[in-house]
Design a protein around this motif. Structure first.
Motif, PDB file in Angstrom:
ATOM      1  N   ASN A  28       0.723  -1.109  -0.093  1.00 41.36           N
ATOM      2  CA  ASN A  28       0.045  -0.001  -0.057  1.00 41.36           C
ATOM      3  C   ASN A  28       0.706   1.284   0.066  1.00 41.36           C
ATOM      4  O   ASN A  28       0.701   2.047  -0.583  1.00 41.36           O
ATOM      5  N   ARG A  31       2.097   1.968  -3.539  1.00 35.64           N
ATOM      6  CA  ARG A  31       1.082   2.817  -4.361  1.00 35.64           C
ATOM      7  C   ARG A  31       0.576   4.274  -3.830  1.00 35.64           C
ATOM      8  O   ARG A  31       0.637   5.202  -4.557  1.00 35.64           O
ATOM      9  N   MET A  32       0.887   4.478  -2.495  1.00 34.70           N
ATOM     10  CA  MET A  32       0.675   5.859  -2.199  1.00 34.70           C
ATOM     11  C   MET A  32       1.961   6.840  -2.650  1.00 34.70           C
ATOM     12  O   MET A  32       1.666   7.878  -2.537  1.00 34.70           O
ATOM     13  N   MET A  96      -5.386   1.119  11.689  1.00 31.78           N
ATOM     14  CA  MET A  96      -4.947   0.366  10.604  1.00 31.78           C
ATOM     15  C   MET A  96      -6.194  -0.710  10.346  1.00 31.78           C
ATOM     16  O   MET A  96      -6.819  -1.404  11.152  1.00 31.78           O
ATOM     17  N   PRO A  97      -6.723  -0.871   8.817  1.00 29.66           N
ATOM     18  CA  PRO A  97      -7.667  -1.539   8.645  1.00 29.66           C
ATOM     19  C   PRO A  97      -7.647  -3.120   8.852  1.00 29.66           C
ATOM     20  O   PRO A  97      -6.511  -3.474   8.847  1.00 29.66           O
ATOM     21  N   PRO A  98      -8.779  -3.806   9.282  1.00 30.71           N
ATOM     22  CA  PRO A  98      -8.647  -5.122   9.233  1.00 30.71           C
ATOM     23  C   PRO A  98      -8.433  -5.912   7.959  1.00 30.71           C
ATOM     24  O   PRO A  98      -8.529  -5.170   6.782  1.00 30.71           O
ATOM     25  N   GLU A 101     -10.694  -5.438   4.850  1.00 29.02           N
ATOM     26  CA  GLU A 101     -11.001  -4.074   4.190  1.00 29.02           C
ATOM     27  C   GLU A 101      -9.506  -3.571   3.614  1.00 29.02           C
ATOM     28  O   GLU A 101      -9.484  -2.952   2.714  1.00 29.02           O
ATOM     29  N   GLU A 104      -9.702  -4.968   0.324  1.00 25.27           N
ATOM     30  CA  GLU A 104     -10.222  -3.977  -0.741  1.00 25.27           C
ATOM     31  C   GLU A 104      -9.546  -2.819  -0.994  1.00 25.27           C
ATOM     32  O   GLU A 104      -9.674  -2.712  -2.208  1.00 25.27           O
ATOM     33  N   ILE A 105      -8.995  -2.153  -0.023  1.00 24.24           N
ATOM     34  CA  ILE A 105      -7.970  -0.971  -0.006  1.00 24.24           C
ATOM     35  C   ILE A 105      -7.113  -1.208  -1.124  1.00 24.24           C
ATOM     36  O   ILE A 105      -6.944  -0.578  -2.250  1.00 24.24           O
ATOM     37  N   ASP A 108      -8.473  -1.425  -4.697  1.00 23.42           N
ATOM     38  CA  ASP A 108      -8.927  -0.434  -5.255  1.00 23.42           C
ATOM     39  C   ASP A 108      -7.885   0.687  -5.590  1.00 23.42           C
ATOM     40  O   ASP A 108      -7.952   1.533  -6.550  1.00 23.42           O
ATOM     41  N   SER A 109      -6.660   0.327  -4.860  1.00 26.64           N
ATOM     42  CA  SER A 109      -5.362   1.189  -5.093  1.00 26.64           C
ATOM     43  C   SER A 109      -4.762   0.859  -6.333  1.00 26.64           C
ATOM     44  O   SER A 109      -3.593   1.534  -6.550  1.00 26.64           O
TER      45      SER A 109
END
Lengths: 157, 102
Positions: A28, A31-32, A96-98, A101, A104-105, A108-109
Protein backbone atom coordinates in the motif's frame (compact mmCIF):
# COMPACT_ATOMS: atom_id res chain seq x y z
CA UNK A 1 9.89 11.02 -8.44
CA UNK A 2 13.39 10.64 -6.98
CA UNK A 3 13.24 6.92 -6.27
CA UNK A 4 14.44 4.47 -8.89
CA UNK A 5 11.96 1.85 -7.65
CA UNK A 6 9.11 1.50 -10.12
CA UNK A 7 7.42 -1.71 -9.04
CA UNK A 8 7.39 -3.70 -5.78
CA UNK A 9 6.53 -7.39 -6.06
CA UNK A 10 5.81 -9.25 -2.82
CA UNK A 11 5.58 -12.99 -2.21
CA UNK A 12 3.62 -13.66 0.98
CA UNK A 13 4.18 -17.24 2.15
CA UNK A 14 2.97 -16.98 5.75
CA UNK A 15 -0.37 -16.36 7.41
CA UNK A 16 0.60 -14.85 10.74
CA UNK A 17 -0.98 -11.48 11.17
CA UNK A 18 2.34 -9.63 11.45
CA UNK A 19 3.58 -11.02 8.14
CA UNK A 20 0.33 -10.25 6.35
CA UNK A 21 0.41 -6.66 7.58
CA UNK A 22 4.07 -6.30 6.63
CA UNK A 23 3.21 -7.19 3.04
CA UNK A 24 0.06 -5.06 3.00
CA UNK A 25 1.64 -1.94 4.45
CA UNK A 26 4.62 -2.12 2.09
CA UNK A 27 2.41 -2.78 -0.94
CA UNK A 28 0.00 0.00 0.00
CA UNK A 29 2.86 2.36 0.83
CA UNK A 30 4.25 1.77 -2.64
CA UNK A 31 0.94 2.71 -4.27
CA UNK A 32 0.74 5.82 -2.10
CA UNK A 33 4.11 6.89 -3.53
CA UNK A 34 3.02 6.23 -7.09
CA UNK A 35 4.99 2.97 -7.29
CA UNK A 36 3.29 -0.10 -8.76
CA UNK A 37 2.79 -3.06 -6.41
CA UNK A 38 1.64 -6.67 -6.58
CA UNK A 39 1.32 -9.50 -4.05
CA UNK A 40 1.64 -13.22 -4.81
CA UNK A 41 0.03 -15.34 -2.09
CA UNK A 42 1.59 -18.76 -1.77
CA UNK A 43 1.56 -21.69 0.66
CA UNK A 44 0.22 -20.53 4.04
CA UNK A 45 -0.06 -17.03 2.63
CA UNK A 46 -3.16 -18.31 0.84
CA UNK A 47 -5.04 -18.22 4.15
CA UNK A 48 -4.92 -14.44 3.90
CA UNK A 49 -7.06 -14.46 0.75
CA UNK A 50 -9.48 -17.24 1.74
CA UNK A 51 -12.90 -15.77 2.42
CA UNK A 52 -13.50 -18.06 5.40
CA UNK A 53 -10.10 -17.62 7.00
CA UNK A 54 -8.89 -14.09 6.47
CA UNK A 55 -10.71 -12.63 9.46
CA UNK A 56 -9.19 -15.21 11.81
CA UNK A 57 -5.44 -14.79 11.34
CA UNK A 58 -3.31 -15.00 14.46
CA UNK A 59 -0.04 -13.65 15.71
CA UNK A 60 2.44 -16.45 16.53
CA UNK A 61 3.19 -16.59 20.27
CA UNK A 62 5.64 -19.51 20.08
CA UNK A 63 9.14 -19.23 18.66
CA UNK A 64 9.10 -15.45 18.58
CA UNK A 65 11.46 -13.98 21.20
CA UNK A 66 10.20 -10.44 20.50
CA UNK A 67 6.79 -11.41 21.91
CA UNK A 68 8.47 -11.68 25.34
CA UNK A 69 6.26 -14.61 26.27
CA UNK A 70 8.13 -17.72 27.47
CA UNK A 71 7.75 -20.46 24.84
CA UNK A 72 6.11 -22.83 27.37
CA UNK A 73 3.42 -20.25 28.14
CA UNK A 74 3.02 -19.19 24.53
CA UNK A 75 1.84 -22.70 23.75
CA UNK A 76 -0.98 -22.70 26.30
CA UNK A 77 -4.54 -22.75 24.92
CA UNK A 78 -5.92 -19.27 24.35
CA UNK A 79 -2.54 -17.51 24.36
CA UNK A 80 -2.51 -16.87 20.62
CA UNK A 81 -6.07 -15.61 20.66
CA UNK A 82 -5.32 -13.24 23.53
CA UNK A 83 -2.13 -11.87 21.97
CA UNK A 84 -3.97 -11.44 18.65
CA UNK A 85 -6.80 -9.55 20.32
CA UNK A 86 -4.33 -7.19 21.97
CA UNK A 87 -2.47 -6.60 18.74
CA UNK A 88 -5.68 -5.91 16.80
CA UNK A 89 -6.68 -3.38 19.44
CA UNK A 90 -3.39 -1.53 19.05
CA UNK A 91 -3.72 -1.60 15.27
CA UNK A 92 -7.21 -0.16 15.39
CA UNK A 93 -5.85 2.71 17.51
CA UNK A 94 -3.50 3.57 14.63
CA UNK A 95 -6.42 3.31 12.19
CA UNK A 96 -4.97 0.22 10.51
CA UNK A 97 -7.73 -1.57 8.61
CA UNK A 98 -8.63 -5.20 9.34
CA UNK A 99 -7.38 -7.76 6.77
CA UNK A 100 -10.58 -7.87 4.68
CA UNK A 101 -10.89 -4.10 4.41
CA UNK A 102 -7.15 -3.77 3.74
CA UNK A 103 -7.48 -6.18 0.78
CA UNK A 104 -10.30 -4.02 -0.64
CA UNK A 105 -8.17 -0.89 -0.23
CA UNK A 106 -5.20 -2.56 -1.94
CA UNK A 107 -7.33 -3.71 -4.84
CA UNK A 108 -8.96 -0.28 -5.23
CA UNK A 109 -5.50 1.31 -5.09
CA UNK A 110 -4.40 -0.71 -8.10
CA UNK A 111 -2.28 -3.27 -6.24
CA UNK A 112 -2.56 -6.58 -8.11
CA UNK A 113 -3.37 -9.65 -5.99
CA UNK A 114 -2.42 -13.11 -7.22
CA UNK A 115 -2.90 -16.65 -5.89
CA UNK A 116 -0.18 -19.27 -6.40
CA UNK A 117 -1.37 -22.08 -8.68
CA UNK A 118 0.66 -24.85 -7.06
CA UNK A 119 -0.44 -23.92 -3.53
CA UNK A 120 -4.10 -23.55 -4.60
CA UNK A 121 -3.95 -27.10 -6.02
CA UNK A 122 -2.10 -28.45 -3.01
CA UNK A 123 -4.65 -27.12 -0.52
CA UNK A 124 -7.54 -28.26 -2.79
CA UNK A 125 -8.93 -24.75 -3.09
CA UNK A 126 -11.22 -23.39 -5.75
CA UNK A 127 -11.58 -19.86 -7.12
CA UNK A 128 -14.78 -19.41 -5.14
CA UNK A 129 -12.93 -20.01 -1.85
CA UNK A 130 -10.77 -16.97 -2.54
CA UNK A 131 -11.63 -13.27 -2.29
CA UNK A 132 -13.48 -11.63 -5.18
CA UNK A 133 -10.76 -8.96 -5.49
CA UNK A 134 -8.17 -11.57 -6.57
CA UNK A 135 -6.77 -10.72 -10.02
CA UNK A 136 -6.03 -14.33 -10.89
CA UNK A 137 -4.11 -17.51 -10.16
CA UNK A 138 -0.56 -17.64 -11.50
CA UNK A 139 2.47 -19.90 -11.59
CA UNK A 140 5.66 -18.50 -10.11
CA UNK A 141 6.97 -18.11 -13.66
CA UNK A 142 3.96 -15.97 -14.57
CA UNK A 143 4.67 -13.87 -11.51
CA UNK A 144 8.33 -13.35 -12.44
CA UNK A 145 7.10 -12.15 -15.81
CA UNK A 146 5.23 -9.37 -13.99
CA UNK A 147 8.69 -7.88 -13.26
CA UNK A 148 8.64 -6.45 -16.75
CA UNK A 149 10.50 -3.15 -16.41
CA UNK A 150 13.57 -1.47 -14.92
CA UNK A 151 13.36 -0.77 -11.19
CA UNK A 152 11.42 -3.86 -10.06
CA UNK A 153 12.05 -5.27 -6.59
CA UNK A 154 10.99 -8.71 -5.41
CA UNK A 155 10.47 -9.27 -1.68
CA UNK A 156 9.80 -12.62 -0.01
CA UNK A 157 7.86 -12.57 3.25
CA UNK B 1 12.46 28.81 -0.74
CA UNK B 2 10.45 31.26 -2.81
CA UNK B 3 8.48 30.45 -5.93
CA UNK B 4 6.14 32.46 -8.15
CA UNK B 5 2.77 30.83 -8.74
CA UNK B 6 -0.28 32.48 -10.28
CA UNK B 7 1.56 35.86 -10.15
CA UNK B 8 2.10 35.44 -6.43
CA UNK B 9 5.26 34.85 -4.43
CA UNK B 10 4.85 31.69 -2.39
CA UNK B 11 7.06 30.00 0.21
CA UNK B 12 7.54 26.28 -0.44
CA UNK B 13 9.72 23.51 0.98
CA UNK B 14 12.18 21.47 -1.11
CA UNK B 15 9.40 19.09 -2.19
CA UNK B 16 7.22 21.97 -3.36
CA UNK B 17 4.71 21.94 -0.48
CA UNK B 18 3.44 25.32 0.70
CA UNK B 19 4.89 26.44 4.03
CA UNK B 20 2.09 28.88 4.77
CA UNK B 21 -1.49 27.89 3.96
CA UNK B 22 -2.63 31.53 4.06
CA UNK B 23 -0.72 32.03 0.78
CA UNK B 24 -2.96 29.46 -0.93
CA UNK B 25 -5.90 30.34 -3.14
CA UNK B 26 -7.69 28.57 -6.00
CA UNK B 27 -5.38 30.07 -8.64
CA UNK B 28 -2.35 28.82 -6.73
CA UNK B 29 -4.09 25.42 -6.50
CA UNK B 30 -4.59 25.41 -10.27
CA UNK B 31 -0.93 26.27 -10.90
CA UNK B 32 0.25 23.55 -8.51
CA UNK B 33 -2.04 21.05 -10.27
CA UNK B 34 -0.65 22.06 -13.65
CA UNK B 35 2.85 21.29 -12.40
CA UNK B 36 1.58 17.80 -11.49
CA UNK B 37 0.03 17.44 -14.97
CA UNK B 38 -3.46 17.39 -13.48
CA UNK B 39 -6.33 19.48 -14.85
CA UNK B 40 -8.70 20.18 -11.98
CA UNK B 41 -12.35 19.27 -12.54
CA UNK B 42 -15.27 20.04 -10.17
CA UNK B 43 -14.79 16.55 -8.71
CA UNK B 44 -11.14 17.33 -7.91
CA UNK B 45 -12.29 20.44 -6.08
CA UNK B 46 -14.71 18.36 -3.99
CA UNK B 47 -11.74 16.26 -2.91
CA UNK B 48 -9.70 19.36 -2.14
CA UNK B 49 -12.55 20.74 -0.03
CA UNK B 50 -12.70 17.45 1.86
CA UNK B 51 -8.94 17.66 2.48
CA UNK B 52 -9.20 21.26 3.69
CA UNK B 53 -12.04 20.28 6.02
CA UNK B 54 -9.90 17.51 7.55
CA UNK B 55 -6.94 19.87 7.82
CA UNK B 56 -8.99 22.55 9.58
CA UNK B 57 -10.32 19.98 12.03
CA UNK B 58 -6.75 18.70 12.55
CA UNK B 59 -7.84 15.18 11.63
CA UNK B 60 -5.12 13.02 10.00
CA UNK B 61 -5.57 12.12 6.35
CA UNK B 62 -5.33 8.51 5.25
CA UNK B 63 -6.43 6.28 2.41
CA UNK B 64 -8.67 4.42 4.86
CA UNK B 65 -10.25 7.74 5.83
CA UNK B 66 -11.16 8.34 2.17
CA UNK B 67 -12.83 4.91 2.03
CA UNK B 68 -14.69 5.51 5.28
CA UNK B 69 -15.82 9.01 4.27
CA UNK B 70 -18.75 7.55 2.33
CA UNK B 71 -18.47 10.41 -0.19
CA UNK B 72 -15.46 9.19 -2.11
CA UNK B 73 -13.88 5.89 -2.95
CA UNK B 74 -10.27 4.88 -3.13
CA UNK B 75 -10.37 3.87 -6.81
CA UNK B 76 -11.66 7.29 -7.82
CA UNK B 77 -9.09 9.04 -5.63
CA UNK B 78 -6.26 7.18 -7.41
CA UNK B 79 -7.79 7.93 -10.81
CA UNK B 80 -8.12 11.66 -10.12
CA UNK B 81 -4.65 12.13 -8.63
CA UNK B 82 -2.40 9.63 -10.42
CA UNK B 83 1.08 8.92 -9.04
CA UNK B 84 0.42 9.04 -5.28
CA UNK B 85 -3.00 10.58 -4.57
CA UNK B 86 -2.56 11.77 -0.97
CA UNK B 87 0.82 13.26 -1.81
CA UNK B 88 -0.44 15.06 -4.91
CA UNK B 89 -3.79 16.15 -3.48
CA UNK B 90 -2.24 17.70 -0.37
CA UNK B 91 0.39 19.45 -2.45
CA UNK B 92 -2.31 21.00 -4.65
CA UNK B 93 -4.45 21.82 -1.61
CA UNK B 94 -1.53 23.75 -0.11
CA UNK B 95 -1.21 21.74 3.09
CA UNK B 96 1.73 19.68 4.42
CA UNK B 97 2.43 16.20 3.05
CA UNK B 98 0.77 13.64 5.36
CA UNK B 99 3.15 11.64 7.53
CA UNK B 100 1.23 8.40 7.20
CA UNK B 101 2.12 4.91 5.99
CA UNK B 102 -1.48 3.84 5.58
Amino acid sequence: MATKVRKMLFILSKATIENAYAAFIMANGARMEGIESEIFFTFFGLEVIQKKKLAHLHVATVGNPAMHIPTMLGGLPGMEAMATKMMKKEMEKLDMPPIGEFLEILSDSGCKLWGCKLAVDMFHLERKDLIDELDGILTIGDFYNRADQEGCQLVFI
Amino acid sequence: MKKVLANKEIDVNEEGYLLDFTQWNKEVGNSLAEECDIVLTPRHWEFIEYIHDKYNKEEPLSIRGIKKSGEFDVKEFYALFPGGPLKKATLIAGIPKPKSCI
